[in-house]
Design an enzyme around this catalytic site. Structure first.
Site, short mmCIF file in Angstrom:
data_model
loop_
_atom_site.label_atom_id
_atom_site.label_comp_id
_atom_site.label_asym_id
_atom_site.label_seq_id
_atom_site.Cartn_x
_atom_site.Cartn_y
_atom_site.Cartn_z
N SER A 173 -7.78 3.60 9.13
CA SER A 173 -8.51 3.56 7.87
C SER A 173 -7.75 2.71 6.84
O SER A 173 -8.30 1.81 6.20
CB SER A 173 -8.70 5.00 7.37
N HIS A 219 0.86 -1.19 0.00
CA HIS A 219 0.00 0.00 0.00
C HIS A 219 0.89 1.24 0.00
O HIS A 219 1.90 1.29 0.70
CB HIS A 219 -0.90 0.02 1.24
N1 URA Z 1 -6.29 6.91 2.81
C1 URA Z 1 -7.24 6.18 3.45
O1 URA Z 1 -7.62 5.10 3.00
N2 URA Z 1 -7.74 6.66 4.60
C2 URA Z 1 -7.33 7.82 5.14
O2 URA Z 1 -7.82 8.18 6.19
C3 URA Z 1 -6.36 8.58 4.46
C4 URA Z 1 -5.84 8.08 3.29
#
Ligand code: URA
Length: 462
Positions: free
Chosen positions: A195, A94
């Site tokens: 998140s 990621h």
């Molecule tokens: N990307 C995400 O998936 N969530 C966030 O809070 C910030 C960036």
């Protein structure tokens, strides 16, 4: 339903949680689970959700709270399941988001050609440049909508897929993010980490590598901010049982030469033919090398890099890319022509109507190409969205003709602008004119690999 949030339930009420966080106290696992359940059930009023998020941003979350929040968010929806025989091979990468960041398009098929399973759930761009899904959608026929069962069958046949988030994956994140977006509560290390990691954890991974961008074109500008975010994500992902490391990487200058959706697909294809820009390939191999050596495929990062290089050289990685795009909807003949080095990819990919070169007005050495300004310029031409639902111009963008450290003469073209309008819009020109930094003196140090730091953790909070 909002009444339940103001009255005690299992001795917990949302008002108590807001007050507790406002005072700066840490919430318990049960309290965090109660909060997330309230979000999913729409049992928390808008006002209380906004207040809770603001208290969280101002007082912060510690590692344990962030891990509890991440786990509760992951469990708010489907956690993907994979065949037992894949255990130990399920991996992903990621990135926190960069300019010209096409690494996923190159790395996912390389990892698949190494025998890994890569169930990459990716995002669209909301900002100046398109996200990974937008880039791939510039390939005619490419689809990103697949459920877990369809992903399983692509992974069985090909080894990798790059798809969009389904309705069932981490629904708590969708609701929380929508409120964070309109309450000024996006920029919290704990909320960003939970998140991102909850979505990766819902992929049920064994190993994860994070690319935490640092610099002008990143959401974390300073080394301190990037290190804090990387460390938090590494700690919580490991706490959830995913063996994770992060590379903190330079994001002041754009990655590679191409910025823009179809332009970045074309550059990714060059990379898979072994002819990509050096900085892109270095980043691909470093991220993959750290991931594969952690996964035990090879003993060291260097040995893993050599294996990946060999798989690019003999065409196996490109073959995985070709089979992945066919599995994701691209016609066989189109995929074959797109991946054939003898063919012109621009007979298939959408092209901008015009290409105009911009010239340097100074002789000297290039010290910086401001990636943020490049991203803004590309976004203004239609490569990105300013609001969700905006339609992208797949062909537009920039092709850098020079790199940091290069010598440049006055009048040399430093960037080719691919635009659909008759001439380059004035606001795009203004951004680009300020993006190139040329100085008289030669640049003394240059980070060829873009990697600034490796972040690992032995923290275990199962
Ligand atoms: N990307 C995400 O998936 N969530 C966030 O809070 C910030 C960036």
């Amino acid at each position: 339903m909002a009444a339940t949030t103001n009255s005690a339930s299992n001795g917990i009420s949302i008002l108590d949680l807001i007050l507790k966080k406002k005072q700066g106290s840490a919430l318990t696992k049960e309290e965090i689970e109660y909060f997330v359940q309230g979000v999913v059930d729409d049992a928390i009023s808008k006002e209380q959700l906004g207040a809770m998020l603001m208290a969280t941003v101002l007082k912060g979350l510690d590692d344990f709270e962030t891990t509890c929040l991440t786990r509760a968010m992951m469990n708010s929806g489907e956690v993907m399941s994979w065949p037992e025989k894949w255990r130990g091979k399920i991996v992903d990468k990621h990135s926190t988001g960069g300019v010209g960041d096409k690494i996923s398009l190159v790395l996912a098929p390389i990892l698949a050609s190494c025998g890994m399973k890569v169930p990459m759930v990716s995002g669209r761009g909301l900002g100046h440049t398109g996200g990974t899904l937008d880039k791939l959608e510039s390939i005619p026929g490419f689809s990103v909508a697949f459920n877990t069962s369809a992903m399983r069958s692509i992974l069985e046949d090909v080894g990798c897929c790059i798809v969009g988030q389904t309705e069932t994956l981490v629904p708590a994140d969708k609701k929380l993010y929508a409120t964070r977006d309109i309450t000024g509560t996006v920029d919290s290390v704990g909320l960003i980490s939970s998140s991102i990691v909850s979505k990766k954890a819902a992929e049920n991974l064994d190993f994860l590598i994070l690319d935490v961008k640092c610099g002008k074109g990143a959401s974390t500008n300073s080394e301190e901010e990037a290190f804090e975010l990387g460390t938090r994500m590494v700690n919580i992902a490991n706490g959830l049982g995913i063996n994770t490391a992060a590379l903190m990487t330079e994001m002041t200058n754009p990655i590679g030469q191409a910025i823009g959706n179809a332009l970045e697909v074309a550059e990714s294809l060059s990379c898979l033919h072994g002819k990509g820009p050096k900085d892109v390939m270095n980043l691909v191999y470093q991220l993959g090398g750290h991931l594969l050596s952690r996964a035990g495929l090879k003993e060291t990062v260097e040995m893993s890099c050599s294996m990946m290089e060999a798989l690019v050289r003999d065409g196996k990685a490109m073959d995985c890319f070709r089979r992945m795009i066919i599995a994701q909807g691209v016609a066989e003949d189109t995929a074959k022509r797109l991946c054939d080095p003898e063919n012109d990819v621009w007979a298939i990919l959408p092209k901008a109507k015009h290409v105009t070169g911009l010239k340097s007005d100074k002789k000297g050495f290039i010290h910086e190409i401001d990636s943020k300004r490049c991203a803004i310029a590309s976004g203004k031409m239609g490569a990105g969205r300013s609001k969700s639902g905006d339609v992208l111009q797949f062909g537009v963008g920039l092709m850098l003709q020079v790199g940091v450290g290069d010598a440049i003469d006055k009048g040399d073209v430093w960037v080719n602008v691919h635009h659909d309008t008759d001439s380059i819009p004035v606001d795009v020109l203004t951004e680009l004119e300020q993006a190139l930094v040329v100085e008289d003196q030669e640049l003394t140090s240059k980070n060829e690999s873009r990697v600034m730091k490796v972040i690992t953790s032995s923290l275990d909070m199962h």
